[in-house]
Motif scaffolding. Structure first.
Motif, PDB file in Angstrom:
ATOM      1  N   TRP A 170      75.540 -33.548 -59.571  1.00 45.83           N
ATOM      2  CA  TRP A 170      75.598 -33.675 -61.029  1.00 45.83           C
ATOM      3  C   TRP A 170      75.298 -35.094 -61.483  1.00 45.83           C
ATOM      4  O   TRP A 170      74.658 -35.324 -62.528  1.00 45.83           O
ATOM      5  CB  TRP A 170      76.982 -33.246 -61.534  1.00 45.83           C
ATOM      6  CG  TRP A 170      77.101 -31.776 -61.708  1.00 45.83           C
ATOM      7  CD1 TRP A 170      77.785 -30.886 -60.930  1.00 45.83           C
ATOM      8  CD2 TRP A 170      76.463 -31.007 -62.734  1.00 45.83           C
ATOM      9  NE1 TRP A 170      77.634 -29.619 -61.378  1.00 45.83           N
ATOM     10  CE2 TRP A 170      76.819 -29.654 -62.512  1.00 45.83           C
ATOM     11  CE3 TRP A 170      75.636 -31.311 -63.807  1.00 45.83           C
ATOM     12  CZ2 TRP A 170      76.384 -28.618 -63.326  1.00 45.83           C
ATOM     13  CZ3 TRP A 170      75.206 -30.286 -64.613  1.00 45.83           C
ATOM     14  CH2 TRP A 170      75.574 -28.951 -64.389  1.00 45.83           C
ATOM     15  N   SER A 171      75.765 -36.080 -60.691  1.00 40.88           N
ATOM     16  CA  SER A 171      75.484 -37.476 -61.073  1.00 40.88           C
ATOM     17  C   SER A 171      73.990 -37.768 -60.988  1.00 40.88           C
ATOM     18  O   SER A 171      73.423 -38.441 -61.857  1.00 40.88           O
ATOM     19  CB  SER A 171      76.255 -38.431 -60.156  1.00 40.88           C
ATOM     20  OG  SER A 171      75.828 -38.286 -58.809  1.00 40.88           O
ATOM     21  N   LYS A 172      73.330 -37.216 -59.950  1.00 40.69           N
ATOM     22  CA  LYS A 172      71.882 -37.399 -59.839  1.00 40.69           C
ATOM     23  C   LYS A 172      71.161 -36.734 -60.997  1.00 40.69           C
ATOM     24  O   LYS A 172      70.229 -37.281 -61.590  1.00 40.69           O
ATOM     25  CB  LYS A 172      71.373 -36.838 -58.512  1.00 40.69           C
ATOM     26  CG  LYS A 172      71.801 -37.644 -57.293  1.00 40.69           C
ATOM     27  CD  LYS A 172      71.250 -37.044 -56.016  1.00 40.69           C
ATOM     28  CE  LYS A 172      71.660 -37.849 -54.796  1.00 40.69           C
ATOM     29  NZ  LYS A 172      71.145 -37.261 -53.531  1.00 40.69           N
ATOM     30  N   ILE A 188      68.414 -37.057 -66.144  1.00 41.24           N
ATOM     31  CA  ILE A 188      68.351 -36.692 -67.570  1.00 41.24           C
ATOM     32  C   ILE A 188      68.377 -37.926 -68.453  1.00 41.24           C
ATOM     33  O   ILE A 188      67.627 -38.035 -69.437  1.00 41.24           O
ATOM     34  CB  ILE A 188      69.514 -35.739 -67.912  1.00 41.24           C
ATOM     35  CG1 ILE A 188      69.325 -34.386 -67.204  1.00 41.24           C
ATOM     36  CG2 ILE A 188      69.625 -35.532 -69.417  1.00 41.24           C
ATOM     37  CD1 ILE A 188      70.534 -33.467 -67.288  1.00 41.24           C
ATOM     38  N   MET A 189      69.225 -38.885 -68.101  1.00 41.23           N
ATOM     39  CA  MET A 189      69.305 -40.129 -68.895  1.00 41.23           C
ATOM     40  C   MET A 189      68.000 -40.908 -68.840  1.00 41.23           C
ATOM     41  O   MET A 189      67.531 -41.432 -69.861  1.00 41.23           O
ATOM     42  CB  MET A 189      70.470 -40.983 -68.386  1.00 41.23           C
ATOM     43  CG  MET A 189      71.838 -40.400 -68.679  1.00 41.23           C
ATOM     44  SD  MET A 189      73.183 -41.401 -68.018  1.00 41.23           S
ATOM     45  CE  MET A 189      72.982 -42.877 -68.994  1.00 41.23           C
ATOM     46  N   LEU A 208      61.620 -40.655 -73.204  1.00 35.74           N
ATOM     47  CA  LEU A 208      61.225 -39.921 -74.413  1.00 35.74           C
ATOM     48  C   LEU A 208      61.565 -40.709 -75.675  1.00 35.74           C
ATOM     49  O   LEU A 208      60.809 -40.684 -76.656  1.00 35.74           O
ATOM     50  CB  LEU A 208      61.931 -38.561 -74.429  1.00 35.74           C
ATOM     51  CG  LEU A 208      61.480 -37.552 -73.352  1.00 35.74           C
ATOM     52  CD1 LEU A 208      62.342 -36.309 -73.397  1.00 35.74           C
ATOM     53  CD2 LEU A 208      60.008 -37.192 -73.540  1.00 35.74           C
ATOM     54  N   LEU A 209      62.694 -41.418 -75.638  1.00 39.41           N
ATOM     55  CA  LEU A 209      63.078 -42.239 -76.791  1.00 39.41           C
ATOM     56  C   LEU A 209      62.061 -43.352 -77.031  1.00 39.41           C
ATOM     57  O   LEU A 209      61.643 -43.603 -78.168  1.00 39.41           O
ATOM     58  CB  LEU A 209      64.474 -42.827 -76.561  1.00 39.41           C
ATOM     59  CG  LEU A 209      64.999 -43.756 -77.664  1.00 39.41           C
ATOM     60  CD1 LEU A 209      65.139 -43.001 -78.978  1.00 39.41           C
ATOM     61  CD2 LEU A 209      66.333 -44.354 -77.248  1.00 39.41           C
ATOM     62  N   ILE A 210      61.646 -44.020 -75.953  1.00 36.45           N
ATOM     63  CA  ILE A 210      60.648 -45.094 -76.077  1.00 36.45           C
ATOM     64  C   ILE A 210      59.342 -44.541 -76.620  1.00 36.45           C
ATOM     65  O   ILE A 210      58.712 -45.127 -77.520  1.00 36.45           O
ATOM     66  CB  ILE A 210      60.420 -45.773 -74.715  1.00 36.45           C
ATOM     67  CG1 ILE A 210      61.714 -46.484 -74.249  1.00 36.45           C
ATOM     68  CG2 ILE A 210      59.289 -46.778 -74.790  1.00 36.45           C
ATOM     69  CD1 ILE A 210      62.169 -47.588 -75.151  1.00 36.45           C
ATOM     70  N   VAL A 211      58.911 -43.382 -76.069  1.00 38.62           N
ATOM     71  CA  VAL A 211      57.662 -42.767 -76.541  1.00 38.62           C
ATOM     72  C   VAL A 211      57.769 -42.410 -78.017  1.00 38.62           C
ATOM     73  O   VAL A 211      56.836 -42.609 -78.808  1.00 38.62           O
ATOM     74  CB  VAL A 211      57.332 -41.523 -75.688  1.00 38.62           C
ATOM     75  CG1 VAL A 211      56.161 -40.757 -76.289  1.00 38.62           C
ATOM     76  CG2 VAL A 211      57.010 -41.933 -74.253  1.00 38.62           C
TER      77      VAL A 211
END
Length: 286
Positions: free
Chosen positions: A101-103, A108-109, A115-118
């Motif tokens: 889950w951590s991976k 995901i992060m 995606l935020l930068i794009v």
């Protein structure tokens, strides 16, 4: 328990094996071997190790380990059920699940950040393109407005009409410039190391000598049919010094360092050359 220990000890002694040798063979600590021979199983780390240590001891001294364990099964403490195995497995599975889950969360992060930068870049590029389009539209509208305004001003301006009372003024013919006679200084010949010049359209021979660098000796003699040779000037002029004479009808001029001076006759520059040598001239008034 003591009988089991004595049996093992007797078999060891019969084989002539010391506790140190037995420790080396079985990899069991010496104090644990002594505790087995004495029947003090409390010293051993746990019930599971008791059976394993007794089995290794019996094999090392030549006894049948299974037979020994069978004969003394009532004496040897039974191994405790592995109650903690399941929680450990659960913990391990839980740790594996948490790592997965951590991976996943890390992935995901990272993708969310990309995606935020794009998205931010797309927003700024779209805003910039929209701003440029707005500027172009505004500029086009302003240009159209100015064009319409100029056209309206031109159409509203009164058309000048020709007045019958106004007579055409013809341009006066330009007057031709009055030509003035300029003195003419012409080289006629070079002979005997001297240049001969004829000065025409002048009443006097005007000699102007300017020293450009260093210094130069200047000699001027006045000659003619009516007079003998007469020295007018014979001196050295320093750098930057200018001397002027008005003579007639014939003069002889000598320059000691010709390339160091500028010579003018009636305003005309006389070519001298670049050699620092003596230069001789004769000027005749026509």
């Amino acid at each position: 328990m003591f009988e089991l220990g004595q049996l093992l000890r007797k078999a060891r002694l019969e084989k002539g094996i010391s506790l140190e040798d037995l420790q080396e063979v079985t990899k069991i600590r010496k104090r644990y071997l002594e505790a087995i021979e004495e029947g003090n199983f409390k010293v051993l780390p746990g019930t599971f190790y008791i059976r394993a240590f007794i089995k290794s001891y019996a094999e090392a001294v030549g006894l049948d380990p299974n037979e020994v364990l069978r004969l003394y099964r009532n004496v040897i403490p039974a191994a405790e059920p592995e109650q903690k195995a399941e929680p450990v497995r659960r913990k391990r599975s839980d740790s594996k699940n948490s790592e997965k889950w951590s991976k996943r969360l890390t992935g995901i992060m990272l993708w969310s950040f990309v995606l935020l930068i794009v998205g931010i870049l797309y927003y700024f590029i779209s805003a910039s393109a929209k701003s440029d389009d707005d500027k172009n539209v505004t500029q086009s509208q302003s240009n159209e407005h100015l064009t319409d305004r100029k056209m309206s001003e031109v159409s509203a301006a009164p058309t000048p009409s020709a007045s019958p009372d106004v007579q055409k003024q013809e341009p006066e013919p330009s007057k031709a410039p009055v030509e003035t006679d300029k003195p003419d200084v012409k080289l006629t010949k070079s002979e005997g190391g001297r240049d001969y010049y004829l000065v025409s359209k002048a009443s006097k021979i005007i000699v102007e000598v300017t020293v450009l660098r260093d210094k130069c000796w200047v000699g001027i003699d006045k000659t003619g049919e009516e007079a003998q040779k007469k020295t007018v000037f014979s001196e050295s002029l320093a750098s930057g010094q200018t001397q002027k004479w008005e003579l007639d009808p014939t003069i002889a001029l000598t320059l000691g360092a010709a390339s160091a001076v500028e010579l003018k006759i009636n305003g005309t520059v006389i070519p001298i050359g670049e050699k620092e040598s003596v230069k001789r001239y004769q000027f005749d008034l026509s």
